[in-house]
Every structure is written in C-alpha cells, then in structure tokens.
Design a protein around this motif. Structure first.
Motif, PDB file in Angstrom:
ATOM      1  N   ILE A  55       0.628  -1.091  -0.392  1.00 42.56           N
ATOM      2  CA  ILE A  55      -0.295   0.074   0.176  1.00 42.56           C
ATOM      3  C   ILE A  55       0.598   1.177   0.394  1.00 42.56           C
ATOM      4  CG2 ILE A  55      -1.431   1.055   1.503  1.00 42.56           C
ATOM      5  CD1 ILE A  55      -2.927  -1.371   2.364  1.00 42.56           C
ATOM      6  N   GLU A  56       0.517   2.071  -0.664  1.00 40.50           N
ATOM      7  CA  GLU A  56       0.860   3.277  -0.819  1.00 40.50           C
ATOM      8  C   GLU A  56       0.504   4.374  -1.143  1.00 40.50           C
ATOM      9  OE1 GLU A  56       3.773   3.587  -4.998  1.00 40.50           O
ATOM     10  OE2 GLU A  56       5.492   2.712  -3.471  1.00 40.50           O
ATOM     11  N   PHE A  57       0.640   5.369  -1.085  1.00 37.71           N
ATOM     12  CA  PHE A  57       0.085   6.887  -0.146  1.00 37.71           C
ATOM     13  C   PHE A  57       0.523   7.839  -1.219  1.00 37.71           C
ATOM     14  CE2 PHE A  57       0.547   4.229   4.150  1.00 37.71           C
ATOM     15  CZ  PHE A  57      -0.943   4.229   4.053  1.00 37.71           C
ATOM     16  N   ASN A  58      -0.151   8.576  -1.632  1.00 39.40           N
ATOM     17  CA  ASN A  58       0.225   9.894  -2.339  1.00 39.40           C
ATOM     18  C   ASN A  58       0.006  11.627  -1.671  1.00 39.40           C
ATOM     19  OD1 ASN A  58       2.225   8.816  -4.065  1.00 39.40           O
ATOM     20  ND2 ASN A  58       0.339   8.376  -5.780  1.00 39.40           N
ATOM     21  N   GLU A  59       0.296  11.645  -1.998  1.00 39.10           N
ATOM     22  CA  GLU A  59      -0.362  13.439  -1.506  1.00 39.10           C
ATOM     23  C   GLU A  59      -1.437  13.837  -2.904  1.00 39.10           C
ATOM     24  OE1 GLU A  59       0.756  17.628  -0.590  1.00 39.10           O
ATOM     25  OE2 GLU A  59       1.681  16.172   0.631  1.00 39.10           O
ATOM     26  N   ILE A  60      -3.048  14.152  -2.264  1.00 41.51           N
ATOM     27  CA  ILE A  60      -3.907  14.480  -3.439  1.00 41.51           C
ATOM     28  C   ILE A  60      -4.900  16.074  -3.234  1.00 41.51           C
ATOM     29  CG2 ILE A  60      -5.545  13.327  -3.293  1.00 41.51           C
ATOM     30  CD1 ILE A  60      -5.030  12.524  -5.972  1.00 41.51           C
ATOM     31  N   GLU A  61      -5.130  16.101  -3.633  1.00 42.87           N
ATOM     32  CA  GLU A  61      -6.551  17.025  -3.908  1.00 42.87           C
ATOM     33  C   GLU A  61      -6.987  16.828  -4.542  1.00 42.87           C
ATOM     34  OE1 GLU A  61      -4.500  21.869  -4.372  1.00 42.87           O
ATOM     35  OE2 GLU A  61      -2.994  20.931  -2.840  1.00 42.87           O
ATOM     36  N   GLY A  62      -8.874  16.753  -4.230  1.00 37.77           N
ATOM     37  CA  GLY A  62      -9.840  16.290  -4.985  1.00 37.77           C
ATOM     38  C   GLY A  62     -10.196  15.764  -4.155  1.00 37.77           C
ATOM     39  N   SER A  63      -9.496  14.223  -5.415  1.00 38.62           N
ATOM     40  CA  SER A  63     -10.570  12.739  -5.083  1.00 38.62           C
ATOM     41  C   SER A  63      -9.921  11.993  -4.360  1.00 38.62           C
ATOM     42  CB  SER A  63     -10.981  12.357  -6.363  1.00 38.62           C
ATOM     43  OG  SER A  63     -11.246  11.037  -5.696  1.00 38.62           O
ATOM     44  N   TYR A  64     -10.277  11.085  -3.144  1.00 38.51           N
ATOM     45  CA  TYR A  64      -9.442  10.237  -2.517  1.00 38.51           C
ATOM     46  C   TYR A  64      -9.991   8.511  -3.295  1.00 38.51           C
ATOM     47  CZ  TYR A  64      -8.369  13.797   0.551  1.00 38.51           C
ATOM     48  OH  TYR A  64      -7.576  15.123   1.872  1.00 38.51           O
ATOM     49  N   LEU A  65     -10.106   8.452  -4.178  1.00 34.51           N
ATOM     50  CA  LEU A  65     -10.557   7.666  -5.050  1.00 34.51           C
ATOM     51  C   LEU A  65      -9.548   6.267  -5.244  1.00 34.51           C
ATOM     52  CD1 LEU A  65     -13.120   5.914  -6.368  1.00 34.51           C
ATOM     53  CD2 LEU A  65     -12.536   6.845  -7.791  1.00 34.51           C
ATOM     54  N   PRO A  66      -9.611   5.038  -4.206  1.00 34.24           N
ATOM     55  CA  PRO A  66      -8.268   4.701  -4.616  1.00 34.24           C
ATOM     56  C   PRO A  66      -7.500   3.621  -5.478  1.00 34.24           C
ATOM     57  CG  PRO A  66      -9.400   3.629  -2.557  1.00 34.24           C
ATOM     58  CD  PRO A  66      -9.990   4.791  -3.698  1.00 34.24           C
ATOM     59  N   THR A  67      -6.179   3.427  -6.134  1.00 38.71           N
ATOM     60  CA  THR A  67      -6.494   2.960  -7.883  1.00 38.71           C
ATOM     61  C   THR A  67      -5.140   2.261  -7.589  1.00 38.71           C
ATOM     62  OG1 THR A  67      -3.655   5.001  -7.862  1.00 38.71           O
ATOM     63  CG2 THR A  67      -6.031   5.354  -9.066  1.00 38.71           C
ATOM     64  N   ALA A  68      -5.193   0.994  -8.364  1.00 41.72           N
ATOM     65  CA  ALA A  68      -4.144   0.545  -8.565  1.00 41.72           C
ATOM     66  C   ALA A  68      -2.775  -0.076  -9.328  1.00 41.72           C
ATOM     67  CB  ALA A  68      -5.029  -1.018  -7.781  1.00 41.72           C
TER      68      ALA A  68
END
Length: 191
Positions: free
Chosen positions: A138-151
């Motif tokens: 599991i990795e974490f990316n800083e994002i502004e906007g959607s919190y939809l996970p990707t793979a």
C-alpha cells in the motif's frame, strides 16, 4: 486447470475426496479419463502418484479463505519516515482503511468482499499457493481532490490518496463510498 497450477495460479480446490480418488486410482468415466489425461500431459498425475500429499492441495480447504487478518498481513503499508507530517496523514488514511476492511469482513459493505479488494490490488482474488512473486503493498500519494484509490496490478500496489498537510480526510461515510466504488469495479484498479 493444470496450467494454472503450474504457473502459480488459482488451485482447483473444488475436487471432492471421492473425485480425487477416482482420478488417481483409475475410474473409467469419460470426464475423469479426460482430466487424468490432461494432468498426465503436464506431469501432475505422475506427481500425485509419487507424492500423494500433493492431492490434498486440490481439496476444498476453509483455511485458504481470505480473512481480515490475512488481507492485512498481505497488504504491507509503505509509510513515510516516523515523525514526518506525511506519516501523520498516512496513518489517518491507513486507520480508515483498516476500519473499512473490518466493515467488509463483517459484511456491512454489502457489495464488497475482501477478495474484491485483493483482486483490485493484485488482479488475483486469492493468494496463490506459492505466494505472490511481488509482495502486495500500500502506497500513499498526496492529492487534492478525489480520494478514490487506484492500483497497479503489475507491481501489486494499492495507492491510497492522502490529504495534504493541514487538510482533512473526507467524512468516513463519503470515504467508504469511494472505496466501495473502486473495489467493486475489478477493472478500475487494473492499470
């Protein structure tokens, strides 16, 4: 079925003890004969003859079912260094994900199963008999906007968006709906 076994794919754990016995000890039913021929071409029949214990891998096994604990152990988080601001945000997201896993395991997320989550992340609904060649993370990316996970199923990586420093995670209900949307769509994470 045999090729799947040889390539570390899903094991056919649906063969009853009776069918396995007929397969290994010479039943002449056309279906069993064809299955035996296929296993023989790949050397699996010969393997079962020399190592009868191998046949137990083909029987239904409740211990192989995916559990909350097993999924948590399989998906290893890759956190930022301890004490960093990013780590605080990642810990919040990971904590929310663990709550989500518990809800899925208990059946409170009706349309999602633990297998859906693993399939979204790795492309496989269960752990292969020999384990994953590339351990799922599991990795974490800083994002502004959607919190939809990707793979990224090629490297078995689930990427969870985390809020920027000073921002807040969305409310739990909203976040869990986004997780539901992602994990219910098997094609969504298969990049």
């Amino acid at each position: 079925m045999g090729l799947s076994m040889l390539q570390n794919g899903k094991l056919p754990q649906f063969l009853s003890e009776d069918i396995l016995s007929k397969l290994m000890h010479g039943d002449s039913t056309p279906c069993i004969v064809k299955l035996r021929e296929g296993f023989s071409r790949l050397g699996l029949y010969q393997l079962c003859q020399k190592l009868p214990v191998f046949c137990y891998l083909l029987q239904p096994n409740p211990a192989s079912a995916l559990s909350h604990r097993k999924l948590t152990v399989l998906l290893t988080p890759s956190f930022s260094p301890e004490g960093s601001n990013s780590r605080k945000q990642e810990s919040l997201v990971y904590s929310a994900l663990m709550k989500y896993f518990r809800e899925v395991a208990s059946g409170r997320r009706e349309s999602v199963t633990l297998s859906n989550i693993l399939q979204f992340t790795t492309g496989a609904p269960e752990e292969p008999a020999l384990g994953f060649g590339t351990p799922p993370i599991i990795e974490f990316n800083e994002i502004e906007g959607s919190y939809l996970p990707t793979a990224n199923t090629c490297i078995n990586c689930l990427t969870l968006p985390r809020p920027a420093v000073g921002d807040q995670l969305p409310p739990q209900d909203e976040l869990f709906k986004l997780y539901d949307l992602a994990f219910c769509n098997n094609f969504f994470g298969n990049i």
